[in-house]
Write a protein that holds these residues in place. Sequence first.
Motif, short mmCIF file in Angstrom:
data_model
loop_
_atom_site.label_atom_id
_atom_site.label_comp_id
_atom_site.label_asym_id
_atom_site.label_seq_id
_atom_site.Cartn_x
_atom_site.Cartn_y
_atom_site.Cartn_z
N ARG B 54 8.61 122.09 -86.68
CA ARG B 54 8.67 122.68 -85.33
C ARG B 54 9.82 123.67 -85.16
O ARG B 54 10.23 123.97 -84.05
N LEU B 57 8.70 127.65 -83.77
CA LEU B 57 8.04 127.88 -82.49
C LEU B 57 8.30 129.30 -81.97
O LEU B 57 9.42 129.81 -82.04
N LEU B 108 13.48 130.52 -74.04
CA LEU B 108 12.73 129.31 -74.38
C LEU B 108 12.77 129.08 -75.89
O LEU B 108 13.01 127.96 -76.36
N ASP B 111 16.06 127.96 -77.11
CA ASP B 111 16.25 126.56 -76.75
C ASP B 111 15.47 125.65 -77.70
O ASP B 111 15.95 124.60 -78.11
N CYS B 112 14.25 126.07 -78.04
CA CYS B 112 13.43 125.28 -78.98
C CYS B 112 14.15 125.14 -80.31
O CYS B 112 14.22 124.05 -80.89
N GLY B 115 17.11 122.95 -80.11
CA GLY B 115 16.67 121.57 -79.96
C GLY B 115 16.26 120.97 -81.30
O GLY B 115 16.69 119.87 -81.66
N VAL B 116 15.46 121.71 -82.04
CA VAL B 116 15.01 121.18 -83.33
C VAL B 116 16.20 121.01 -84.27
O VAL B 116 16.32 120.00 -84.97
N GLU B 118 19.27 120.42 -83.48
CA GLU B 118 20.04 119.24 -83.06
C GLU B 118 19.35 117.96 -83.54
O GLU B 118 19.99 117.06 -84.08
N PHE B 119 18.03 117.92 -83.37
CA PHE B 119 17.29 116.73 -83.79
C PHE B 119 17.39 116.51 -85.29
O PHE B 119 17.50 115.40 -85.77
N LEU B 120 17.31 117.61 -86.05
CA LEU B 120 17.35 117.46 -87.50
C LEU B 120 18.71 116.93 -87.96
O LEU B 120 18.82 116.29 -88.99
N VAL B 122 20.83 114.93 -86.09
CA VAL B 122 21.38 113.68 -85.54
C VAL B 122 21.45 112.56 -86.57
O VAL B 122 22.39 111.78 -86.58
N ARG B 148 24.60 123.75 -82.27
CA ARG B 148 25.41 123.70 -81.08
C ARG B 148 26.90 123.88 -81.40
O ARG B 148 27.68 124.27 -80.57
#
Lengths: 449, 563
Positions: B54, B57, B108, B111-112, B115-116, B118-120, B122, B148
Amino acid sequence: MAAQETRMLLKYTDEPGYTPDIGCYIKHGGYETLKKALKLKPEELRQEIKDSEIRGRGGAGFPTGVKWGFIDYKSGKPVYLICNADESEPGTFKDRQLMYKDPHQLLEGMMISAYAIQAKLSFIYIRGEMFRGAKILEQAIEEARAKGFLGDNICGSGYSCDMLVHRGAGAYICGEETGLIESLEGKRAYPRIKPPYFPAVFGLYQCPTIVNNVETLCHVKHAIDMGGKEFAKIGTPGNTGTRIWSVSGHIQKPGYYEFPCGGITMGELIYDLCGGLYPGRKLKAVIPGGTSSKVLNAEDRYTGKLKDGTPFDWSINDIPLDFDSFVHVGSMSGSAAVIVMDDSTDMVEALANINAFYAHESCGQCTPCREGCLWMNKITSRMMAGNAKETDADLLHSVSLQISGRTICAHGEAAAWPTESFVDKFRDEFLAKASGNASAKPESAYRLI
Amino acid sequence: MNEQETAKQVTIYVDGQAVQVPAGMNLIEAVAQVGKEVPHYCYHPKLSIAGNCRMCLVEVGSPMRDRQTGEAVLETDGSPKIGWAPKPAIACAEQAREGMHVRTESNLIKDCRNGVMEFLLVNHPLDCPICDQAGECSLQEFATDYGRGYSRFIEEKNVKPKRTRLGPRITLDDERCILCSRCVRFCDEIIGESFLGFVDRGSYSTLTNYPGKDFDSNYSLNTVDICPVGALTSTDFRFKMRVWFLKPTKSICTESSVGVNTEVWSREGKIYRITPRTNNAVNDDWMSDSGRELYKQVEADTRLKEFRVDGNRVKLGEALDRVVELFKVDDRVAYVGSAHASLEEQFLLKQLVAVKPGPVSLAAHEQDGDGFLISNDATPNLRGALVTGLIDQKPRPALPELAELIESGSVKLLFVVNEDLTQLGITEALLRKVDIVYLGTQKNQTSRMAKVELPMLTVFEKSGTFINQAFRLQKFHQVVPGPAGLLPDIHILSRLLGLFQGIEPKPTSLDNLWQAMANGLPALKGHAFATIPDEGVLLDASPYKHINFCEGETLHYNPDCTT
Ligand SMILES: Cc1cc2nc3c(=O)[nH]c(=O)nc-3n(C[C@H](O)[C@H](O)[C@H](O)COP(=O)(O)O)c2cc1C
Ligand code: SF4
Ligand code: SF4
Ligand code: SF4
Ligand code: FES
């Protein structure tokens, strides 16, 4: 007058002496509709279903006639019909009643549907834990096959279609239609990307496939029986037929209730049909359509405009129980599973429970859902363990927004919407957790194992 | 797809910029056409689309049309109004359509990506300083672009296995795995056999072997190349060297006549690894594990490193004088060429044959290929021997005619390139009847019996060209210097040639040599070393149609329909 049930699908199920065997079903007029349907052309049946305006009862409320219209017949590949009997959305227990208590109604609905879409083979994908249901269905299929209602040359019509029961192995994601298809193919239930894998074009074994919910397929029988236009008169425009609602939570008479779409309101469901709350308790919140639908705060007023432009101004009790109204109030009717929470509920605890479920059930394929679900779960577990921080509310909210709309399947939304809405609607409670850390419970209570 | 469809071009608009791309091209590739990168992890051009990371995007839209009239809806300024899809779409699975609009830089989308990322991260160990992938890690790279810079994650990270042996050459660090499934798809789709899969669910998903199945495919190391992070590592290369110290040099794999394009990574005269170099007409992005080992011949104990005459170490000049002398003693010479030698060496050998005539033989080295990137011919340049005219028919695995010539006494001197004749049906007893000049990289029975030993350089120590099974002319470049005191083989051969011709020997450059080759060999007309493109160039194979070569079908090669 107090609101009442009007049963169509559940008409006989709880009558004394009504049994799931084929003899009883036939005695009650069973399989007559199938015989009638087989005399019509498949296109005519498909038109009846379009006219009936039946919407899918699996969660998304998509019009069944429209869905059937997407089937790619030009490919020349065989068409498959799959009944989604994975019923796993927390709070939902309606398909189970239909399968356990009146399996032949489902079989009749399925065979009519199969003939209408000209399916070559049909499947019931049943949730793994419902092993008794699988036995009942297998028994029913044997009976129906013996009587010529399915299998070769059904009722002498020349149309043949057999039916197989496939048991899942206990994963929520197998209810998502493309995950289900992968699982049925014998693979890990990783939902497929859309485009290109729309089931009506590239479904089971890359052939056109229709996946419908148990309740949807039962409705097909009634729509054909009474005629599509007649069926559409039940309920309200665009919200046709009856619907079975599963009600659970802090309520006197939890259970399943069937009535026409939009026929009664949330207040009537809670107070008339379900006997109201426990004594001395106050309504705090309602999850209207299974845990993945956004929670509603009982204190809020819900205002806006209906589709036709009429303004509405509702309390939670005024919301009509149909498909569209819950969209108007910012949630959805989902799987029609109403979860009632009274003022004894700790909303952070409730969310912690929900988050544990979705973190456990994310298939792990795509990044936002895989990592986001577990992160949200870790946060709410920590909050319940007495280590809440004031920043948690905003963090939870932000994480949920980084998931929804960005994943392969709707599990992303299913998991993100609870967190988004709980924090939105009960923000103070989430902030207050940080100051109440001392009175917390141990973390382990919120881990699903 | 038929030709017409592939040829159909559509106009799409990337952040407002119009660009023509083939219809149906995915948006990662299409956006690249305007020089923009859509960051991605799971997408790989040679594998099926998984759409799971993802990261790619983008927003897509198309010009709005009035429902009734079908006419384009316009903005107040007259430009077409774009209807943007409500949700972002993954560029890897979205196909270019006429008039499509794509946004890759909107808020957008930023931000996507944030977000991805950051998720990858964590549950990622984030210990780049001790990670083997550092320097060539897309996670590290995009983290600097989209990260970030600080972590909002204060929970405990997941714990997963750190050192799983997946197969004889592959070690997995599960904590670094971002579950992109490239390696899984590579096995399923390219190797055609399933070795890897995921167990457990959600964030606890873990990559592992199929139960009881070792990942022992000869193509296993490709998964290390395509793994976007430091999860899959080569057990051999792991933690040996920081990649940013290494210099890549373009080369050609000599494992077989497929001519796999490679990159050879070295530092300070030492080779550390070989990786495949993309050539969509030859090897795509892949190479065999066995081909990656070939650099080890550079440091093999059996390497010939000194010029020797009668077993004594000498200088090159003395060695060459001795060769001339041997020819003077008895010039009934026979040559044994090599399909391992470069086109340039074969050309010079052919010149030598012209000056000092004698029968030429060349041995076939056939093997059972794997139908993918290892062909049935274990040499890289048999076609070169044909093109240079060194031979004119398909060679055989043994040299009985040569044996007979020696036996009958009609040959007294052997000039051998790179072959051990005792392996080709010529006994030691026979070899004792002749004088031998041996040119080669490795010691063997023949070199030991030679009057003159002329050490050659390996493919890694010189530059030149090979012609692969499809008659594709491909060049390789010097990666490391050869052992001290050795000279390029073309230098040795041209000096020898000079001695015979009585010309003052002068250093030969590849460019000079190629002038002579292009003039002398019809197949090479118009070519020059410098102008051969990195992906090689196809030569006319039609003069060799009658030859029934030993190769069967391999990737991008079908013996029945060569042009
Ligand atoms: C995570 C997830 C779980 C789902 N679980 C179920 C389920 O248990 N039963 C079901 O009928 N539909 C479920 N659905 C919806 C199906 O994907 C599909 O939309 C439905 O079966 C279509 O049937 P219908 O059109 O008759 O509603 C689920 C969807 C998602 C995203
Ligand atoms: S959204 Fe969740 S459940 Fe759906 S594919 Fe992605 S990881 Fe799996
Ligand atoms: S995989 Fe990449 S980001 Fe992760 S530790 Fe290694 S270099 Fe760093
Ligand atoms: S090991 Fe590497 S290639 Fe394989 S799934 Fe993990 S990150 Fe992707
Ligand atoms: S590159 Fe991974 S989803 Fe597109």
